[in-house]
Each structure stands twice: as C-alpha cells, then as structure tokens.
Scaffold this active site. Structure first.
Site, PDB file in Angstrom:
ATOM      1  N   PHE A  21       0.848  -1.190   0.000  1.00 34.37           N
ATOM      2  CA  PHE A  21       0.000   0.000   0.000  1.00 34.37           C
ATOM      3  C   PHE A  21       0.886   1.244   0.000  1.00 34.37           C
ATOM      4  CE2 PHE A  21      -3.157   2.841   2.147  1.00 34.37           C
ATOM      5  CZ  PHE A  21      -4.223   2.635   1.286  1.00 34.37           C
TER       6      PHE A  21
ATOM      7  N   ASP B 213       1.394  -5.875   7.495  1.00 31.73           N
ATOM      8  CA  ASP B 213       0.228  -4.994   7.464  1.00 31.73           C
ATOM      9  C   ASP B 213      -0.987  -5.879   7.157  1.00 31.73           C
ATOM     10  OD1 ASP B 213      -1.855  -3.231   6.842  1.00 31.73           O
ATOM     11  OD2 ASP B 213      -0.451  -1.679   6.181  1.00 31.73           O
TER      12      ASP B 213
ATOM     13  N   TYR C 119     -11.565  -0.108   9.639  1.00 33.30           N
ATOM     14  CA  TYR C 119     -12.752   0.343   8.892  1.00 33.30           C
ATOM     15  C   TYR C 119     -13.033  -0.449   7.634  1.00 33.30           C
ATOM     16  CZ  TYR C 119      -8.991   2.959   6.583  1.00 33.30           C
ATOM     17  OH  TYR C 119      -7.822   3.306   5.959  1.00 33.30           O
ATOM     18  N   LYS C 120     -12.210  -1.468   7.357  1.00 29.89           N
ATOM     19  CA  LYS C 120     -12.462  -2.294   6.171  1.00 29.89           C
ATOM     20  C   LYS C 120     -13.322  -3.487   6.594  1.00 29.89           C
ATOM     21  CE  LYS C 120      -8.477  -0.388   3.852  1.00 29.89           C
ATOM     22  NZ  LYS C 120      -7.011  -0.392   3.796  1.00 29.89           N
TER      23      LYS C 120
ATOM     24  N   ARG D  64     -11.999  -3.478  -8.351  1.00 32.85           N
ATOM     25  CA  ARG D  64     -11.945  -4.442  -7.233  1.00 32.85           C
ATOM     26  C   ARG D  64     -13.359  -4.727  -6.743  1.00 32.85           C
ATOM     27  NH1 ARG D  64      -8.156  -2.250  -2.613  1.00 32.85           N
ATOM     28  NH2 ARG D  64      -9.813  -0.687  -2.586  1.00 32.85           N
TER      29      ARG D  64
HETATM   30  C1  LIG Z   1      -6.285   0.708   4.195  1.00 29.23           C
HETATM   31  C2  LIG Z   1      -4.847   0.490   4.399  1.00 29.23           C
HETATM   32  C3  LIG Z   1      -4.112   1.369   5.192  1.00 29.23           C
HETATM   33  C4  LIG Z   1      -4.785   2.576   5.770  1.00 29.23           C
HETATM   34  O1  LIG Z   1      -3.951   3.414   6.458  1.00 29.23           O
HETATM   35  P1  LIG Z   1      -4.536   4.571   7.379  1.00 29.23           P
HETATM   36  O2  LIG Z   1      -3.331   5.262   7.831  1.00 29.23           O
HETATM   37  O3  LIG Z   1      -5.301   3.912   8.500  1.00 29.23           O
HETATM   38  O4  LIG Z   1      -5.427   5.419   6.539  1.00 29.23           O
HETATM   39  C5  LIG Z   1      -2.773   1.093   5.397  1.00 29.23           C
HETATM   40  N1  LIG Z   1      -2.187   0.007   4.844  1.00 29.23           N
HETATM   41  C6  LIG Z   1      -2.880  -0.863   4.075  1.00 29.23           C
HETATM   42  C7  LIG Z   1      -2.225  -2.080   3.536  1.00 29.23           C
HETATM   43  C8  LIG Z   1      -4.230  -0.635   3.824  1.00 29.23           C
HETATM   44  O5  LIG Z   1      -4.915  -1.483   3.071  1.00 29.23           O
END
Ligand SMILES: *Cc1c(COP(=O)(O)O)cnc(C)c1O
Length: 422
Positions: A129, A208, A233-234, A384
């Site tokens: 990410f 992560d 939140y996912k 997706r």
């Molecule tokens: C959604 C997601 C994040 C989100 O990061 P925030 O700092 O909480 O906005 C980070 N890493 C991955 C792999 C994600 O999918």
C-alpha cells in the site's frame, strides 16, 4: 448474452443455502437497491453501531462526563485490542487500538530499526500500500546516512513469491514490511513461511493486516511474526476514521520503545511526572487521547465476526469468490475482462480484481447504474470487487456480472469526469 434468469436463479439457490445469510439483517440497509461490493475499502454500518454511538454521546459524554474515563474510556484501547486479537489469532495483551495505520506503522518501524543496530535496509515490495511506502521513505530521510528502502518487484503485477524475498535477504536487512494481502490484486503471502525466512536472516517481520483482519483467518501468534498493524474500517466494519491497531509479540514489548512518547504510553499518565517512563506491555505504544467516539463502536463489528466465526467467513468468501470468478471467466473474459487476482484461493484474500482497458469508465457507470453497483477502481485498469460474507449475497455478485457484461458490450466509452477520490 448471459442467461440472466438462470444466473439469478442459481444465485438465489446459493443464497438460500447460506448459513451466514442472517447476518445481513444486522447491518443498516437504508437503500436495498444499492449493491455494495466495496467492503474491502469501507465496511458497512452495523445497526448496533448507530445505537452505540448515540449512547456514547448522550450517556457517556452528556451524562457521565469526565467520570466516563474511569468507567470505560481509559480501558477501550486495550479491551478492543483483545477482541481484534481473537480475529487475527493473537494472544491477549498483544494488540492495542490507536492512531491510524500509517502512524502505527511509523511507530513500529522506528522501534524495530532501533532494535537492529548495524543493519540499514528495510525490505518491502511494490505491491504494498503506497502509504506504507511513504511512511518508510520518510523514516529513511529522518534516519539519514546509510539507511535505505529496498523494494522487491512483482514480475506479474499480481504476486511475489517467497523465494523472491529470500533472494533479497541479507545481513544488512533490519526489517521486512509487507502487506499480507495486497490491496490491488488480493495476493496473499504464506505468512509463516515468509516470517521464518526473514527470521532466519536475523531480521524482524512486520505484517500490514489491513486487508486481512476479518477477511481471512490469520495465525499471527503462531506465525512468530514480530510486529503487525491493521485498520478497523475495512472488513472489521469499524466506521470511517475508526482508529487502527498494532500488534507486538509479547517478548518484544519490553525491548521496543515508541518514538512518540506521549502520556497515554507512560507508566502512570495521571502521576504527571516530568520525566517519561514507558508503561509496561503494549500500552507503551499509545501516544495521546484516543478518538473515543470512533473507537467505541469498533467492538460491535468485531463481535459480529467472532460470532460468525472466521472459519465460516472464510469458507463463504472462497465459495463466493470462486463462483464469481467462474462466471467472469465464462461470460466476461470474452468481453475483454481479465482476472487480476490469484486463481488459487489459498493465495487470495477476500476481494477479486478484474482488469479491463476501460475499467475506469465501466466502474463509473456501474456506480451510476440502476441498481447502483459499488466496487472501486484502482489505477491503471483494475476494478476491485470486495467479498464481505457477513453481508454480500450471491445475488449481489450476479447483478455485478450481468451489469459488467452489458456495459462492456455497449462498447462506447466517452471518458469519465475526474475528481472523485475513490
Ligand atoms: C487501508 C490500508 C491502510 C490505511 O492506512 P490509514 O493510515 O489507516 O489510513 C494502510 N495500509 C494498508 C495495507 C491498507 O490497506
């Protein structure tokens, strides 16, 4: 053309045999015509969360006022962490809820680097990410001379094999940071195998789990991993801006130190001493006052997952993903789509990515259509589809297949207004 009636009938039969079907009613569904396939980005709102937030505001804040810190708020970060620990296969008191995923990553990467003096490389991959890479790039700048981020390149844009990681490991690698499930392709690493490789090279392993928690069973403690972060939140359905969480293996907690030494991570925040003493255990990675109104309802979504059972959720996720992919291959590949996720469910998280030359416009039209079908688009050319078994039905997926075929065969693409952020 797709035999529309047959497809819907097949979907309805599968829905009628679904042991998790009843969970859908526990979510707030104000517009039953919306087909939501983006729970991998923002989970749906649980019905009980609405009550819980109202209670936090009216009773805890309005009525109990500052007394609520002792009565409940002070303990929420750790208590919610223990619940999330059950979802990701972690021991008690190894997970705590705070900050955003990006900030938690910062804290853990800094702490890990300090714990591996003489090693200067952080290893990650180009499926990760972007925010994770940005955070690491910032850390490299901050640490200065000698430190570097090395990225493993995915040859097919979908996956990276454990052998490829092995080739990049050396005595200079301090830490390996990877997304367990890749956000674009849904590629899922074999967690224990990779962690063992990394440990064999003397480096620390940070996962992560943002696209894993609540999506796939995770054996975090069993994997031996050192560190992990994830968002709420996912698939956990914690709500927009819900604080994230971090994991530190029990035996590392007293060795690692947070680079953000705030009072919530101090041994006794209410002592008001002038010199920082870290708390014992995972609490030392808290920084300041948590966003209570966003933190309190996380337990509602997590509790639903624990009641449904991660094994059952995974079983349905695989069944739905396989069914969707089989329909895509039958009806949509001839219309110009490609499957951009691993075909083997053992290497796939809980979303399915489809490629198409006009993916951006097709995604836009899906969202504008009747019924509105909401997946998301990721550059350059991927749509997706999030499979969230607590509320995704086979009928939802049938709608998506039918709409995709119709849009692709209409074949007049005129471009999409830009400016939307997702
Ligand atoms: C959604 C997601 C994040 C989100 O990061 P925030 O700092 O909480 O906005 C980070 N890493 C991955 C792999 C994600 O999918």
């Amino acid at each position: 053309m797709i035999p529309v009636q047959d497809l819907f009938e097949e979907a309805r039969l599968l829905d009628s045999q679904d042991p998790l079907a009843a969970f859908r009613q526990d979510f707030f569904l104000p517009d039953s015509s919306v087909i939501y396939l983006d729970g991998n980005s923002l989970g749906r709102l649980p019905e009980k969360t609405r009550q819980r937030i109202a209670e936090e505001i009216d009773f805890r804040w309005g009525n109990r006022l500052i007394r609520s810190w002792n009565e409940q708020w002070y303990h929420l970060s750790a208590e919610t962490g223990d619940l999330i620990a059950q979802v990701v296969g972690a021991d008690r008191e190894t997970v705590i809820v705070c900050d955003s995923t990006s900030v938690n990553l910062y804290k853990l990467v800094m702490a890990a680097i300090k714990a591996r003096p003489g090693r200067f490389t952080i290893l990650s991959d180009d499926l990760n990410f972007p925010s994770d890479l940005y955070v690491i790039q910032g850390i490299i700048q901050q640490l200065g001379a000698g430190y570097r981020l090395e990225l493993i390149h995915s040859a097919d844009g979908v996956s990276v094999q454990p052998e490829d990681i092995g080739k990049h490991l050396s005595k200079d690698v301090a830490l390996v940071v990877l997304s367990h499930v890749a956000f674009r392709s849904a590629w899922m690493y074999p967690m224990k195998e990779v962690t063992d490789l990394v440990h064999h090279a003397g480096a620390l392993m940070l996962w992560d789990l943002s696209h894993s928690a609540g999506a796939v069973p995770v054996g975090l403690s069993e994997s031996g991993a050192d560190l992990a972060v994830g968002c709420s939140y996912k698939y956990l359905n914690g709500g927009p801006g819900a604080p994230a969480w971090l994991y530190i293996r029990k035996d590392l907690q007293e060795i690692l130190q947070s680079p953000v030494q705030g009072w919530f991570g101090a041994a006794d925040p209410f002592e008001f001493g002038l010199n920082y003493q870290p708390a014992t255990g995972i609490r030392r990675f808290l920084a300041g006052t948590p966003p209570v109104l966003s933190l309190a309802p996380i337990s509602i979504g997590v509790d639903m997952i624990l009641r449904a059972g991660m094994g059952n959720i995974r079983e349905k996720s695989i069944r739905q993903s396989n069914w969707f992919i089989s329909k895509v291959r039958e009806h949509l590949v001839p219309a110009g789509f490609s499957v951009e996720s691993p075909l083997n469910p053992a290497n796939r998280g809980s979303h399915v990515s489809l490629g198409h030359e006009h993916a951006r416009e097709i995604c836009h039209q899906l969202i504008q259509g009747i019924p509105a079908i909401i997946p998301d688009f990721r550059k350059p050319s991927v749509i997706r589809f999030g499979i969230t078994p607590l509320y995704t039905s086979f009928s939802d997926l049938a709608h998506a297949v039918i709409a995709l075929e119709k849009l692709a065969s209409a074949s007049s693409f005129t471009g999409v207004p830009t400016g939307d952020v997702t």
